[in-house]
Write a protein that holds these residues in place. Structure first.
Motif, short mmCIF file in Angstrom:
data_model
loop_
_atom_site.label_atom_id
_atom_site.label_comp_id
_atom_site.label_asym_id
_atom_site.label_seq_id
_atom_site.Cartn_x
_atom_site.Cartn_y
_atom_site.Cartn_z
N THR A 99 -30.29 -57.35 -4.63
CA THR A 99 -30.62 -58.76 -4.42
C THR A 99 -30.85 -59.04 -2.95
O THR A 99 -31.68 -59.89 -2.58
N LEU A 100 -30.14 -58.34 -2.07
CA LEU A 100 -30.32 -58.51 -0.64
C LEU A 100 -31.62 -57.89 -0.14
O LEU A 100 -32.02 -58.10 1.01
N GLY A 101 -32.27 -57.11 -1.00
CA GLY A 101 -33.53 -56.50 -0.61
C GLY A 101 -33.42 -55.05 -0.18
O GLY A 101 -34.41 -54.46 0.26
N TYR A 102 -32.24 -54.46 -0.30
CA TYR A 102 -32.08 -53.06 0.06
C TYR A 102 -32.74 -52.16 -0.97
O TYR A 102 -32.90 -52.53 -2.14
N GLY A 103 -33.11 -50.95 -0.55
CA GLY A 103 -33.74 -49.99 -1.44
C GLY A 103 -32.77 -49.43 -2.46
O GLY A 103 -31.56 -49.64 -2.39
N ARG A 104 -33.33 -48.65 -3.39
CA ARG A 104 -32.52 -48.12 -4.49
C ARG A 104 -31.39 -47.23 -4.00
O ARG A 104 -30.24 -47.36 -4.45
N TRP A 105 -31.70 -46.33 -3.08
CA TRP A 105 -30.68 -45.39 -2.63
C TRP A 105 -29.62 -46.07 -1.78
O TRP A 105 -28.44 -45.70 -1.83
N ALA A 106 -30.02 -47.06 -1.00
CA ALA A 106 -29.03 -47.81 -0.22
C ALA A 106 -28.06 -48.54 -1.15
O ALA A 106 -26.85 -48.57 -0.90
N ALA A 107 -28.61 -49.13 -2.23
CA ALA A 107 -27.76 -49.83 -3.20
C ALA A 107 -26.82 -48.84 -3.90
O ALA A 107 -25.63 -49.13 -4.12
N PHE A 108 -27.35 -47.67 -4.24
CA PHE A 108 -26.54 -46.64 -4.90
C PHE A 108 -25.41 -46.17 -3.99
O PHE A 108 -24.25 -46.05 -4.41
N LEU A 109 -25.73 -45.91 -2.73
CA LEU A 109 -24.71 -45.43 -1.79
C LEU A 109 -23.66 -46.49 -1.50
O LEU A 109 -22.49 -46.16 -1.26
N ALA A 110 -24.06 -47.76 -1.52
CA ALA A 110 -23.09 -48.83 -1.32
C ALA A 110 -22.09 -48.86 -2.47
O ALA A 110 -20.88 -49.05 -2.26
N ALA A 111 -22.58 -48.67 -3.69
CA ALA A 111 -21.68 -48.62 -4.84
C ALA A 111 -20.73 -47.44 -4.72
O ALA A 111 -19.52 -47.56 -5.00
N LEU A 112 -21.25 -46.29 -4.32
CA LEU A 112 -20.41 -45.11 -4.13
C LEU A 112 -19.35 -45.37 -3.07
O LEU A 112 -18.17 -45.04 -3.26
N ALA A 113 -19.76 -45.97 -1.95
CA ALA A 113 -18.81 -46.24 -0.86
C ALA A 113 -17.71 -47.19 -1.30
O ALA A 113 -16.54 -47.02 -0.92
N SER A 114 -18.05 -48.19 -2.11
CA SER A 114 -17.03 -49.13 -2.58
C SER A 114 -15.98 -48.43 -3.43
O SER A 114 -14.80 -48.79 -3.41
N GLY A 115 -16.41 -47.42 -4.19
CA GLY A 115 -15.47 -46.68 -5.03
C GLY A 115 -14.60 -45.72 -4.25
O GLY A 115 -13.50 -45.38 -4.69
N LEU A 116 -15.08 -45.27 -3.10
CA LEU A 116 -14.31 -44.29 -2.32
C LEU A 116 -13.09 -44.91 -1.65
O LEU A 116 -12.31 -44.21 -1.01
N VAL A 117 -12.92 -46.23 -1.79
CA VAL A 117 -11.69 -46.87 -1.34
C VAL A 117 -10.53 -46.46 -2.26
O VAL A 117 -9.37 -46.40 -1.84
N GLU A 118 -10.85 -46.16 -3.52
CA GLU A 118 -9.79 -45.88 -4.49
C GLU A 118 -8.93 -44.67 -4.15
O GLU A 118 -7.71 -44.73 -4.31
#
Length: 260
Positions: free
Chosen positions: A172-191
């Motif tokens: 929604t912010l306009g980032y590309g597919r891979w940037a969005a994918f990596l952001a999701a991965l990064a959010s999970g790596l907090v666990e």
């Protein structure tokens, strides 16, 4: 294999596996084109529904159960979680008002106001993954590998729609597919960070986990209700955002209840 590991190592590994499932949930966004305004509203509505359900069924209710398992009365457990939720909402609200969150309003999106709201949303999702990881670590830290595996699998499956929520917000912010994918991965790596800490301190601070769950729930509820839902209603010309919200809420609720 897990039986050969120490409880701390097993907790860290189990929470890492659960956190990685956020990336699995983000995979569908790799195959989508950049969403239009209406699709953005539906995706953000879906993300809001996922987070509302997660707040209650993944954080608040398990927090109450942990307190009661520790000997607290039903009223005391409910009051403790209510206080934690209020503190979490207050902290994120104060950060929203006074902290320089405008620095987060970055990215290709044209609306700085929208960017700010979505970044708050992503921060809240990421923060909530910490106590979830701690819950996995605590399950292993008690020495019961079967219970730890069950908790890791349950939270891992629940992380899939959360990963989709993060990647949808980034799209929604306009980032590309891979940037969005990596952001999701990064959010999970907090666990795994939470898992390592949770497994390490389970004996020393058994009462800390419910507070962490409640604080994260309060932060997410505040951001979703004060920032994301009003924005999606403003953007959407029809009921698409509310349909997305209900699908996300019911889907996440089903997963949480079905997986226990």
């Amino acid at each position: 294999m897990m039986e050969s590991l120490s409880p701390v190592a097993a907790g860290a590994l189990g929470s890492l596996a659960a956190g990685m499932m956020t990336a699995v949930g983000a995979v569908p966004l790799l195959f989508f084109r950049k969403p239009g305004v209406q699709t953005q509203s539906v995706l953000l509505g879906f993300a809001a529904g996922v987070m509302l359900a997660a707040s209650f069924f993944s954080l608040i209710i398990p927090g109450v159960e942990v307190l009661q398992a520790g000997g607290a009365s039903q009223a005391w457990a409910a009051g403790t979680m209510a206080g934690a939720v209020l503190i979490g909402a207050t902290v994120i609200g104060l950060m929203n008002r006074f902290a320089p969150v405008d620095m987060l309003a970055i990215g290709p999106a044209g609306s700085r106001h929208l960017s700010r709201r979505i970044w708050l949303f992503i921060i809240a999702i990421t923060l909530h993954n910490f106590p979830e990881g701690a819950a996995v670590g605590v399950s292993f830290g008690g020495g019961d590998m079967q219970q730890g595996l069950s908790t890791a699998v349950g939270i891992g499956i629940q992380n899939m729609p959360e990963g989709l929520a993060v990647s949808a917000a980034m799209a929604t912010l306009g980032y590309g597919r891979w940037a969005a994918f990596l952001a999701a991965l990064a959010s999970g790596l907090v666990e795994p960070i939470g898992g390592l800490i949770g497994a390490s301190v389970v004996g020393a601070m058994p009462g800390a986990l419910p507070w962490g769950l409640g604080l994260a729930a309060g932060a997410m509820i505040y951001v979703v209700t004060a920032e994301i839902i009003p924005e999606t209603r403003h953007q959407s010309k029809g009921d698409g955002s509310m349909i997305g919200l209900m699908i996300g809420l019911v889907g996440m609720m089903f997963l949480d209840i079905a997986l226990g």
